[in-house]
Design a protein around this motif. Structure first.
Motif, short mmCIF file in Angstrom:
data_model
loop_
_atom_site.label_atom_id
_atom_site.label_comp_id
_atom_site.label_asym_id
_atom_site.label_seq_id
_atom_site.Cartn_x
_atom_site.Cartn_y
_atom_site.Cartn_z
N ALA A 26 49.33 45.26 53.60
CA ALA A 26 48.44 44.94 52.48
C ALA A 26 47.67 43.66 52.75
O ALA A 26 46.46 43.57 52.50
CB ALA A 26 49.25 44.81 51.19
N HIS B 14 47.71 36.91 49.89
CA HIS B 14 47.85 38.35 49.67
C HIS B 14 49.08 38.94 50.36
O HIS B 14 49.24 40.17 50.40
CB HIS B 14 46.59 39.06 50.15
CG HIS B 14 45.37 38.69 49.35
ND1 HIS B 14 44.57 37.61 49.69
CD2 HIS B 14 44.82 39.22 48.24
CE1 HIS B 14 43.58 37.51 48.82
NE2 HIS B 14 43.69 38.49 47.93
N ARG C 38 52.48 39.64 49.75
CA ARG C 38 53.33 39.68 48.57
C ARG C 38 54.37 40.78 48.72
O ARG C 38 54.23 41.71 49.54
CB ARG C 38 52.50 39.89 47.29
CG ARG C 38 51.20 39.08 47.26
CD ARG C 38 50.58 39.07 45.89
NE ARG C 38 51.33 38.22 44.97
CZ ARG C 38 51.21 36.89 44.92
NH1 ARG C 38 50.37 36.25 45.75
NH2 ARG C 38 51.91 36.18 44.07
N THR D 42 41.41 51.33 52.51
CA THR D 42 40.90 49.97 52.61
C THR D 42 39.57 49.98 53.35
O THR D 42 39.36 50.77 54.29
CB THR D 42 41.88 49.06 53.36
OG1 THR D 42 41.28 47.77 53.53
CG2 THR D 42 42.27 49.62 54.72
N SER E 32 39.86 42.58 36.49
CA SER E 32 41.21 43.08 36.76
C SER E 32 41.87 43.58 35.48
O SER E 32 42.56 44.61 35.48
CB SER E 32 42.06 41.97 37.38
OG SER E 32 43.36 42.42 37.63
N MET F 247 50.01 35.91 40.93
CA MET F 247 48.83 35.81 41.79
C MET F 247 47.68 35.11 41.06
O MET F 247 46.91 34.35 41.66
CB MET F 247 48.39 37.19 42.25
CG MET F 247 47.29 37.14 43.30
SD MET F 247 46.99 38.73 44.08
CE MET F 247 45.77 38.25 45.32
N TRP G 146 52.29 46.29 44.07
CA TRP G 146 52.51 44.88 43.75
C TRP G 146 52.90 44.81 42.28
O TRP G 146 52.38 45.57 41.44
CB TRP G 146 51.23 44.07 43.97
CG TRP G 146 50.94 43.75 45.41
CD1 TRP G 146 51.77 43.93 46.48
CD2 TRP G 146 49.73 43.16 45.91
NE1 TRP G 146 51.17 43.49 47.63
CE2 TRP G 146 49.91 43.02 47.32
CE3 TRP G 146 48.54 42.76 45.35
CZ2 TRP G 146 48.93 42.48 48.15
CZ3 TRP G 146 47.56 42.21 46.17
CH2 TRP G 146 47.75 42.08 47.56
N ILE H 65 43.44 43.49 53.12
CA ILE H 65 42.58 42.71 52.23
C ILE H 65 41.90 41.58 52.99
O ILE H 65 40.74 41.25 52.73
CB ILE H 65 43.41 42.18 51.04
CG1 ILE H 65 43.91 43.37 50.21
CG2 ILE H 65 42.61 41.22 50.19
CD1 ILE H 65 44.81 43.00 49.07
N SER I 210 37.56 43.27 45.50
CA SER I 210 38.81 42.90 44.83
C SER I 210 39.50 44.09 44.20
O SER I 210 40.67 43.99 43.78
CB SER I 210 38.54 41.83 43.76
OG SER I 210 37.67 42.33 42.77
N GLU J 74 40.67 46.51 45.76
CA GLU J 74 41.82 46.87 46.59
C GLU J 74 43.09 46.20 46.07
O GLU J 74 44.16 46.81 46.05
CB GLU J 74 41.56 46.49 48.05
CG GLU J 74 40.48 47.34 48.71
CD GLU J 74 40.43 47.14 50.22
OE1 GLU J 74 41.41 46.60 50.79
OE2 GLU J 74 39.42 47.52 50.84
N SER J 75 42.98 44.96 45.63
CA SER J 75 44.14 44.28 45.04
C SER J 75 44.52 44.94 43.71
O SER J 75 45.71 45.14 43.42
CB SER J 75 43.82 42.80 44.81
OG SER J 75 43.58 42.14 46.03
N ASN J 76 43.53 45.28 42.90
CA ASN J 76 43.82 45.93 41.61
C ASN J 76 44.48 47.28 41.79
O ASN J 76 45.30 47.70 40.97
CB ASN J 76 42.53 46.07 40.80
CG ASN J 76 42.15 44.79 40.08
OD1 ASN J 76 42.98 44.17 39.41
ND2 ASN J 76 40.90 44.37 40.22
#
Length: 718
Positions: free
Chosen positions: A378, A350, A352, A364, A189, A233, A227, A382, A215, A217-219
């Motif tokens: 979101a 997730h 948030r 996604t 990340s 997190m 975010w 995820i 992961s 997708e979160s980044n």
């Protein structure tokens, strides 16, 4: 300390995040150790550091490939034409090498050289930022880039309060290897976020879409600002059970699922994952009949990942072939039905707060299409790709169908870029990766920029070059220097290779010049002074007007020997009428040594005579004092006889060369013996006794000794 670099024994320095302090101990020549503690000033920022020379982009353009090649051959740089050849080089020598490689590649084919980019026309289409997953992490990733671009690192730290904790395994005092899947997750990340700072805020790129891999997708949500609580997190992942015992470590969630399926010994078995280099259809066939093993990720048509219960996966690997299988190296249960055991906890983690990011589509793998971020959307996206197979090929296909043509990969290793090329094949597209394992992170960012320039992508590439150039060490100006050789130069003696040099009055007939012989010089000892007579002895005379007592007879003491030696050094050889030949050096040396011996003998004789006189005078003075106090005198010392000087016969000169006959040497003169003359008697009269008077009540003065020539002595001195 200033550059925020942590020294490492036997390897390159790593970035030093957080508080910086160090203790330095120095001991010189067994002296007492001196200690100093240093502390980095966080408020002053960190200085950029680049170990290598900074490279730049060199663009050669034309209307087509042929004219661009012509510009390259002539060295004419410009970016006016649509066909562009872009080279990355740090020096003129490297630019010449890159030019040769580009010419060979564009005219003869072969693999694309590193640091060379070419497109015959600009690319049209949208740009997507691709973010890789945690399994791509490797030791040392992002090291060079973080040292060279501290401003971008500071920007990441401002958005992530846990950046130091996320990278401590990478750049801390350890061995640089991850000890937990969370290390890989958040280390990856950090690199993704650093790359996003470069592309968004340094180059000024504005993507129309993001594509995350696992992961990633979160980044993507964090990098684009949907975010904004990355630090929170990270803390939640370390304190919750999802990343500590449910999906990693004890694998509590998979074991519960396997137990429900009736697996005996589910409490003791574990999770395993393998990368399979085989067609997806073949892998699916091998998985049939193995309910505890799953196809977790599809990277491309011939590259996928399986995961599940360890023994079930081992049986699938046996069917496919071990030579086509490799352990994934990221022990976490994901993209499989076992995650359903913690679905709610995963969704809450997730879910948030989201900020609006206009103009950007977020793709996604849960649905293989894009969504507009909201807190619920979101979390759904995820969670959906965590509980089922991640099909990266379908997501890329959809993105290309939606108009994405340029894919800029963020994060370590560059694996996603290779899969995208395989997925799209010959279709129009451009893929650039900002990191390649085993290559300098700084140089790879420039390589990616070269392809973007060749494709006509508008960005501030000059700002990137300037930022990297600023990281190069600055050379302090050198003032005036005084230099001198450490050793004297070795004298060079010219050598005449034709014939030896012979002193002669005749000049050579071959045209060379011959220097005349040096003039004759008298030997040093020739001017030695003659040994003259010594000064006459000093007579000892009794004090006047002193009457001798009748009972005391005068004592006659021998006077010191009056030595008047006369010595003349043996004469040297007569001055030759002509210069001796050069090879008569031995004869001269022998004569000089003989002359020196004769002078030394004369000096010894002179010293002996002086010492003899000193002894006689010393005895006379002592006897005078004895008589003054009524003591008997001692016998006068016997005069020393000076030994005669030994005759010195210098040897005849050695006639080495018959060129010149030396003059005849005279016979040496025999030194005469020194005979002292007859001694003259000296009458010494003792002083009268002290007068007798009536006793008085006062001290009586002591008798005074006779007056002697020379310094006076008192009783205390005697």
């Amino acid at each position: 300390m200033h550059h925020g670099a942590r020294p490492q024994a036997g390897t390159a320095a790593t970035p030093w995040f957080g508080e910086r302090s160090a203790e330095v101990s120095v001991s010189v020549l067994e002296a007492q150790t001196a200690n100093a503690r240093l502390k980095g000033a966080a408020e002053q920022g960190v200085g950029a550091w680049l170990a290598d020379a900074p490279a730049k982009l060199h663009v050669f353009s034309g209307a087509n490939q042929a004219t661009a090649l012509a510009a390259l051959r002539s060295g004419q740089q410009s970016s006016n034409g649509p066909a562009r050849i872009v080279l990355v080089a740090a020096s003129a020598e490297e630019l010449a090498t890159r030019s040769e490689q580009a010419l060979r590649w564009l005219t003869s084919g072969g693999p694309v050289p590193e640091g060379v980019a070419f497109r015959e026309a600009p690319i049209s289409g949208q740009t997507a930022f691709v973010f890789t997953g945690a399994a791509a992490a490797y030791p040392g990733m992002g090291r060079d880039l973080a040292l060279a671009l501290p401003k971008q690192v500071a920007a990441v730290a401002a958005r992530c309060s846990e950046m130091k904790a996320a990278t401590d395994w990478l750049y801390g005092p350890g061995d640089g290897n991850p000890t937990h899947p969370l290390d890989q997750l958040w280390g990856t990340s950090f690199v993704c976020q650093l790359h996003a700072e470069i592309t968004r805020h340094l180059l000024g790129l504005k993507p129309e879409a993001t594509i995350g891999y696992s992961s990633g997708e979160s980044n993507a949500l964090f990098a684009l600002g949907a975010w904004n609580d990355l630090g929170d997190m990270m803390k939640a992942s370390r304190t919750g059970t999802a990343f500590t015992e449910d999906l990693v470590g004890a694998f509590a969630a998979p074991r519960r699922a396997w137990k429900k399926l009736g697996l005996a010994g589910a409490e003791t078995t574990t999770w395993a994952s393998y990368v399979i280099a085989a067609p997806v259809d073949e892998v699916k066939a091998a998985l049939a009949g193995e309910p505890l093993a799953h196809l977790t990720i599809i990277n491309s048509a011939e590259d996928c990942v399986i995961g599940g219960e360890a023994s079930a996966c081992a049986r699938v690997v046996e069917k496919i072939g071990k030579e086509r299988s490799l352990p994934l190296g990221y022990d976490m249960a994901a993209h499989c039905p076992e995650v359903e055991e913690i679905r709610d906890a995963w969704w809450q983690l997730h879910h948030r707060k989201v900020s609006d990011v206009p103009g950007v589509r977020f793709y996604t793998n849960a649905t293989n299409t894009w969504f507009k971020p909201t807190s619920e959307a979101a979390a759904d996206a995820i969670t959906g790709q965590a509980v089922d197979t991640l099909d990266f090929t379908r997501t890329i296909e959809q993105a290309w169908a939606d108009g994405i043509r340029v894919f800029v990969e963020h994060g370590p290793r560059g694996a996603c870029g290779g899969w995208i090329r395989k997925i799209l094949g010959e279709r129009e597209h451009l893929v650039v990766s900002l990191d390649i394992a085993g290559r300098s992170g700084v140089r790879q960012v420039l390589n990616a920029a070269a392809w973007l320039v060749a494709a006509g992508i508008k960005a501030d590439f000059a700002a990137l070059e300037a930022e990297i150039a600023n990281a190069a060490p600055k050379k302090n100006p050198v003032g005036r220097l005084l230099t001198m050789p450490a050793h004297a130069p070795t004298p060079l003696v010219p050598v005449n290779a034709k014939k030896p040099v012979i002193f002669s009055t005749e000049q050579p007939t071959d045209g060379t010049q011959m220097m005349s012989p040096a003039p004759y010089l008298e030997p040093v000892l020739q001017a030695s002074p003659k040994v003259t007579d010594l000064p006459a002895p000093v007579a000892v005379t009794p004090p006047p007007h002193v009457k001798q007592p009748a009972t005391v007879a005068p004592v006659i003491a021998a006077s010191p020997s009056t030595l008047t030696p006369t010595f003349t050094a043996p004469p040297l050889a007569a001055r030759p009428t002509q210069a001796l030949p050069m090879n008569d050096t031995l004869s001269r040396l022998v004569a000089q040594q003989a002359q020196l011996a004769a002078v030394h003998q004369a000096y010894i004789a002179q010293q002996a005579a002086v010492h003899d006189r000193f002894l006689a005078m010393q005895q006379t003075a002592e006897n005078t004092l004895r008589l003054a106090y009524g003591a008997a005198p001692q016998t006068a010392p016997t005069a020393l006889t000076v030994p005669p000087a030994m005759p010195v016969q210098p040897p005849a000169p050695v006639n080495v060369a018959a060129v010149v006959t030396p003059a005849a040497q005279p016979a040496p003169v025999k030194a005469q013996a020194v005979t002292p003359p007859a001694a003259k008697p000296v009458i010494v009269v003792p002083p009268p006794p002290p007068a007798v008077s009536k006793p008085v009540e006062k001290p009586v003065a002591a008798a005074q000794p006779a007056t002697l020539p020379g310094p006076k002595f008192d009783r205390a001195q005697l």
